[in-house]
Design a protein around this motif. Structure first.
Motif, PDB file in Angstrom:
ATOM      1  N   UNK A  93       0.820  -1.216   0.000  1.00 34.14           N
ATOM      2  CA  UNK A  93       0.000   0.000   0.000  1.00 34.14           C
ATOM      3  C   UNK A  93       0.850   1.260   0.000  1.00 34.14           C
ATOM      4  N   UNK A  94       0.444   2.209  -0.826  1.00 32.36           N
ATOM      5  CA  UNK A  94       1.070   3.527  -0.881  1.00 32.36           C
ATOM      6  C   UNK A  94       0.063   4.567  -0.405  1.00 32.36           C
ATOM      7  N   UNK A  95       0.498   5.445   0.485  1.00 36.76           N
ATOM      8  CA  UNK A  95      -0.348   6.538   0.956  1.00 36.76           C
ATOM      9  C   UNK A  95      -0.013   7.809   0.187  1.00 36.76           C
ATOM     10  N   UNK A  96      -1.041   8.491  -0.293  1.00 37.10           N
ATOM     11  CA  UNK A  96      -0.882   9.748  -1.019  1.00 37.10           C
ATOM     12  C   UNK A  96      -1.490  10.859  -0.176  1.00 37.10           C
ATOM     13  N   UNK A  97      -0.711  11.888   0.101  1.00 38.80           N
ATOM     14  CA  UNK A  97      -1.226  13.008   0.885  1.00 38.80           C
ATOM     15  C   UNK A  97      -2.102  13.912   0.027  1.00 38.80           C
ATOM     16  N   UNK A  98      -3.136  14.456   0.635  1.00 34.72           N
ATOM     17  CA  UNK A  98      -4.001  15.399  -0.053  1.00 34.72           C
ATOM     18  C   UNK A  98      -3.571  16.818   0.219  1.00 34.72           C
ATOM     19  N   UNK A  99      -4.530  17.723   0.182  1.00 36.53           N
ATOM     20  CA  UNK A  99      -4.230  19.134   0.404  1.00 36.53           C
ATOM     21  C   UNK A  99      -5.246  20.004  -0.303  1.00 36.53           C
ATOM     22  N   UNK A 118      -5.228  21.501  -3.052  1.00 35.00           N
ATOM     23  CA  UNK A 118      -5.332  21.322  -4.502  1.00 35.00           C
ATOM     24  C   UNK A 118      -5.610  19.875  -4.903  1.00 35.00           C
ATOM     25  N   UNK A 119      -5.907  19.025  -3.935  1.00 40.08           N
ATOM     26  CA  UNK A 119      -6.151  17.611  -4.210  1.00 40.08           C
ATOM     27  C   UNK A 119      -7.617  17.279  -3.920  1.00 40.08           C
ATOM     28  N   UNK A 120      -8.327  16.834  -4.929  1.00 41.42           N
ATOM     29  CA  UNK A 120      -9.713  16.389  -4.760  1.00 41.42           C
ATOM     30  C   UNK A 120      -9.696  14.867  -4.827  1.00 41.42           C
ATOM     31  N   UNK A 121      -9.867  14.235  -3.693  1.00 36.94           N
ATOM     32  CA  UNK A 121      -9.654  12.789  -3.617  1.00 36.94           C
ATOM     33  C   UNK A 121     -10.588  12.003  -4.528  1.00 36.94           C
ATOM     34  N   UNK A 122     -11.814  12.484  -4.705  1.00 36.51           N
ATOM     35  CA  UNK A 122     -12.757  11.762  -5.567  1.00 36.51           C
ATOM     36  C   UNK A 122     -12.297  11.758  -7.019  1.00 36.51           C
TER      37      UNK A 122
END
Length: 316
Positions: free
Chosen positions: A53-59, A61-65
């Protein structure tokens, strides 16, 4: 010795080849809000289940959907209101684990502004975050028949501190405590905590595409189980969990303040529920229907996704 190293290398390669790969995108920058994921990764809970598993950070400017829809991420975290909104907009996402069973959202005002009750907000400037984060405040204003002057705000508290707005959006685990670290005493604030005034919408949940839940149910089960184990461990071993939070934050070049992150982890725990000693990831249909109704009444969605289509049980 060389033969042993060759055998170990072969076994490691075989295990890696066997593992399923997956990514989880988190809806904000690294912080204790996601401690359970960091713990599960660091302690090997995903790897134990043969998940790489790789975790990606949001923020901001990041729309997870969007990452989920474009398949740049296998799983994503979102508030329940966000998930419903995205599903109603046509994105085929499903909720596979409801982690936060309660809301940490609130409105804050300085008592010095003369705001002591809900009706004191009438005709005042209220700073609100964008999109679905306006759901609960607008539901409150609608229910109480209060007209306010909405001012769009970001993550900074400067506008509130400088008097540009009379009240502002906040989370129990973040901005509320940040104001305290800035020198504002809690007793000098008027707090409208939505969980206490009948607008307690569940927040962080884990989502996947409907196709992923259908075609890869075992992967979904493993990721949910490992994540649950990570959160249970994080709440029991907070000092260790915060070390992993610090590692993630420093890797992202984000200043780490132990007192604030400890406060965040303590407050996040209050939003979760444990039943019979185990973390509950149930999405109660009554909570779902209540949130859908609030979204429709305030114009955030036009159609109501069916609960049976939206919620997928992956733990059997």
């Amino acid at each position: 010795m060389k033969r042993l190293l060759l055998v170990l290398t072969f076994l490691l390669a075989a295990a890696t080849a066997h593992a399923q790969t997956a990514t989880v995108v988190l809806q904000w920058l690294p912080q204790a809000q996601f401690a359970g994921f960091y713990v599960a990764k660091e302690k090997g809970f995903y790897a134990e289940r043969d998940v790489d598993l790789t975790l990606i950070s949001g923020g901001p400017d990041v729309i997870t959907s969007e990452l989920l829809e474009s398949r740049r991420a296998t799983f994503a975290t979102m508030f329940l209101s966000t998930g419903i909104q995205r599903r109603a907009a046509g994105i085929p996402i499903v909720n596979i684990a409801q982690l936060a069973q309660h809301s940490g959202m609130m409105l804050l005002a300085k008592k010095s502004s003369g705001i002591n009750g809900i009706f004191d907000l009438y005709n005042r400037k209220v700073g609100l975050w964008a999109n679905e984060f306006q759901l609960q405040p607008r539901a409150l204003f609608r229910r109480s028949h209060i007209d306010v002057k909405v001012v769009p705000t970001g993550s900074s508290l400067d506008l509130f501190l400088l008097g540009g707005v009379d009240a502002t959006s906040a989370m129990t685990y973040n901005e509320y405590h940040r104001l305290y670290t800035y020198g504002i005493d809690f007793k000098d604030l008027t707090v409208f905590h939505f969980a206490d005034i009948g607008l307690d919408f569940p927040e962080d949940g884990l989502y996947a595409l409907e196709e992923t839940a259908r075609r890869q149910p075992e992967l979904c089960r493993k990721v949910v189980e490992a994540t649950m184990e990570g959160w249970a461990y994080a709440f029991k071993h907070k000092d260790e969990a915060l070390q992993y939070v610090q590692k993630e934050m420093e890797s992202a070049h984000i200043p780490f303040a132990l007192s604030h992150q400890r406060w965040m982890l303590d407050e996040i725990e209050k939003l979760f529920e444990f039943r019979d000693g185990s973390l509950s990831i149930e999405l109660r249909e009554a909570d779902y229907d209540f949130t859908v109704r609030a979204l429709r009444e305030n114009g955030f969605i036009r159609t109501s996704p069916a609960y049976a289509d939206f919620r997928k049980e992956v733990l059997q």
